[in-house]
Scaffold this motif. Sequence first.
Motif, PDB file in Angstrom:
ATOM      1  N   VAL A   1      25.512 -38.263  28.506  1.00  0.00           N
ATOM      2  CA  VAL A   1      25.577 -37.441  27.298  1.00  0.00           C
ATOM      3  C   VAL A   1      26.147 -36.065  27.618  1.00  0.00           C
ATOM      4  O   VAL A   1      27.002 -35.541  26.894  1.00  0.00           O
ATOM      5  N   ILE A   2      25.705 -35.478  28.718  1.00  0.00           N
ATOM      6  CA  ILE A   2      26.221 -34.159  29.115  1.00  0.00           C
ATOM      7  C   ILE A   2      27.702 -34.237  29.437  1.00  0.00           C
ATOM      8  O   ILE A   2      28.483 -33.370  29.022  1.00  0.00           O
ATOM      9  N   LEU A   3      28.113 -35.275  30.134  1.00  0.00           N
ATOM     10  CA  LEU A   3      29.544 -35.450  30.426  1.00  0.00           C
ATOM     11  C   LEU A   3      30.339 -35.618  29.138  1.00  0.00           C
ATOM     12  O   LEU A   3      31.432 -35.075  29.002  1.00  0.00           O
ATOM     13  N   TYR A   4      29.798 -36.373  28.203  1.00  0.00           N
ATOM     14  CA  TYR A   4      30.479 -36.585  26.931  1.00  0.00           C
ATOM     15  C   TYR A   4      30.667 -35.259  26.188  1.00  0.00           C
ATOM     16  O   TYR A   4      31.748 -34.957  25.689  1.00  0.00           O
ATOM     17  N   TYR A   5      29.614 -34.459  26.116  1.00  0.00           N
ATOM     18  CA  TYR A   5      29.713 -33.191  25.399  1.00  0.00           C
ATOM     19  C   TYR A   5      30.466 -32.115  26.175  1.00  0.00           C
ATOM     20  O   TYR A   5      30.844 -31.102  25.602  1.00  0.00           O
ATOM     21  N   ALA A   6      30.692 -32.343  27.470  1.00  0.00           N
ATOM     22  CA  ALA A   6      31.513 -31.418  28.256  1.00  0.00           C
ATOM     23  C   ALA A   6      32.969 -31.887  28.276  1.00  0.00           C
ATOM     24  O   ALA A   6      33.758 -31.451  29.110  1.00  0.00           O
ATOM     25  N   ASN A   7      33.317 -32.819  27.394  1.00  0.00           N
ATOM     26  CA  ASN A   7      34.679 -33.363  27.261  1.00  0.00           C
ATOM     27  C   ASN A   7      35.161 -34.068  28.525  1.00  0.00           C
ATOM     28  O   ASN A   7      36.345 -34.055  28.839  1.00  0.00           O
ATOM     29  N   LYS A   8      34.248 -34.705  29.227  1.00  0.00           N
ATOM     30  CA  LYS A   8      34.576 -35.528  30.406  1.00  0.00           C
ATOM     31  C   LYS A   8      34.289 -36.991  30.051  1.00  0.00           C
ATOM     32  O   LYS A   8      33.506 -37.674  30.696  1.00  0.00           O
ATOM     33  N   THR A   9      34.956 -37.470  29.015  1.00  0.00           N
ATOM     34  CA  THR A   9      34.681 -38.800  28.482  1.00  0.00           C
ATOM     35  C   THR A   9      34.981 -39.900  29.496  1.00  0.00           C
ATOM     36  O   THR A   9      34.242 -40.885  29.583  1.00  0.00           O
ATOM     37  N   ASP A  10      36.042 -39.745  30.287  1.00  0.00           N
ATOM     38  CA  ASP A  10      36.370 -40.769  31.285  1.00  0.00           C
ATOM     39  C   ASP A  10      35.259 -40.902  32.317  1.00  0.00           C
ATOM     40  O   ASP A  10      34.881 -42.015  32.708  1.00  0.00           O
ATOM     41  N   SER A  11      34.723 -39.777  32.778  1.00  0.00           N
ATOM     42  CA  SER A  11      33.613 -39.811  33.735  1.00  0.00           C
ATOM     43  C   SER A  11      32.370 -40.407  33.096  1.00  0.00           C
ATOM     44  O   SER A  11      31.618 -41.144  33.742  1.00  0.00           O
ATOM     45  N   CYS A  12      32.144 -40.107  31.836  1.00  0.00           N
ATOM     46  CA  CYS A  12      31.006 -40.656  31.089  1.00  0.00           C
ATOM     47  C   CYS A  12      31.116 -42.181  31.012  1.00  0.00           C
ATOM     48  O   CYS A  12      30.155 -42.896  31.287  1.00  0.00           O
ATOM     49  N   ILE A  13      32.280 -42.668  30.662  1.00  0.00           N
ATOM     50  CA  ILE A  13      32.497 -44.113  30.541  1.00  0.00           C
ATOM     51  C   ILE A  13      32.345 -44.800  31.892  1.00  0.00           C
ATOM     52  O   ILE A  13      31.719 -45.857  32.002  1.00  0.00           O
ATOM     53  N   GLU A  14      32.885 -44.196  32.935  1.00  0.00           N
ATOM     54  CA  GLU A  14      32.785 -44.775  34.272  1.00  0.00           C
ATOM     55  C   GLU A  14      31.330 -44.851  34.726  1.00  0.00           C
ATOM     56  O   GLU A  14      30.888 -45.863  35.273  1.00  0.00           O
ATOM     57  N   LEU A  15      30.570 -43.790  34.479  1.00  0.00           N
ATOM     58  CA  LEU A  15      29.156 -43.768  34.845  1.00  0.00           C
ATOM     59  C   LEU A  15      28.379 -44.854  34.103  1.00  0.00           C
ATOM     60  O   LEU A  15      27.572 -45.576  34.696  1.00  0.00           O
ATOM     61  N   LEU A  16      28.635 -45.002  32.819  1.00  0.00           N
ATOM     62  CA  LEU A  16      27.930 -46.017  32.036  1.00  0.00           C
ATOM     63  C   LEU A  16      28.348 -47.433  32.433  1.00  0.00           C
ATOM     64  O   LEU A  16      27.510 -48.334  32.483  1.00  0.00           O
ATOM     65  N   ASN A  17      29.622 -47.636  32.710  1.00  0.00           N
ATOM     66  CA  ASN A  17      30.085 -48.961  33.142  1.00  0.00           C
ATOM     67  C   ASN A  17      29.421 -49.397  34.435  1.00  0.00           C
ATOM     68  O   ASN A  17      29.125 -50.574  34.627  1.00  0.00           O
TER      69      ASN A  17
END
Length: 173
Positions: free
Chosen positions: A62-78
Amino acid sequence: MMNSIDLTLGTFILLIGLAYWTTTMVDYNNNYVDMVKQDYKFSLAINTMESLIKSGTLEDAVILYYANKTDSCIELLNQSIPLSNYSLYIDNNLIISKGLNLNSSIYVVSTLTINRSVGWYVLYGNNKDDLKISDERFLSYEEAYNRYSNFAIDMPIYLSKPINSVKVKLVIQ
């Protein structure tokens, strides 16, 4: 003595009754099997969401998503979600969708309370698979960078929107 018509009529009524009973039992068993399958999927979805929350992965995503690091967010969740067909939403925004057909889906919704204010946080770790986000907030990029410079990976990220509570929805099939 019994008439052959009575015997035929009795056999016919018995066959109709047995056919009705068999149909009812098959239908009941199919409904029961479907219910057990749905219960298993629901338990799987709850356990997945619970493990994401307990490990802190969901908060980091969630923090990565709101910090505009969507690619890192997706990779972490995957890396963290062991399912093949699922979708994940953060505040009703689709983040990941992997082979999901919404016809017979199970929804698990969680409200995550984070309480992060605007400022610099550090994405740090010793390798790409073991990244964490600092709990403390820094006022400047330099201060954040210098504090975590002893890690192999350290990248200050700026959180431009305060995060209080976030609705996360996991949909599985």
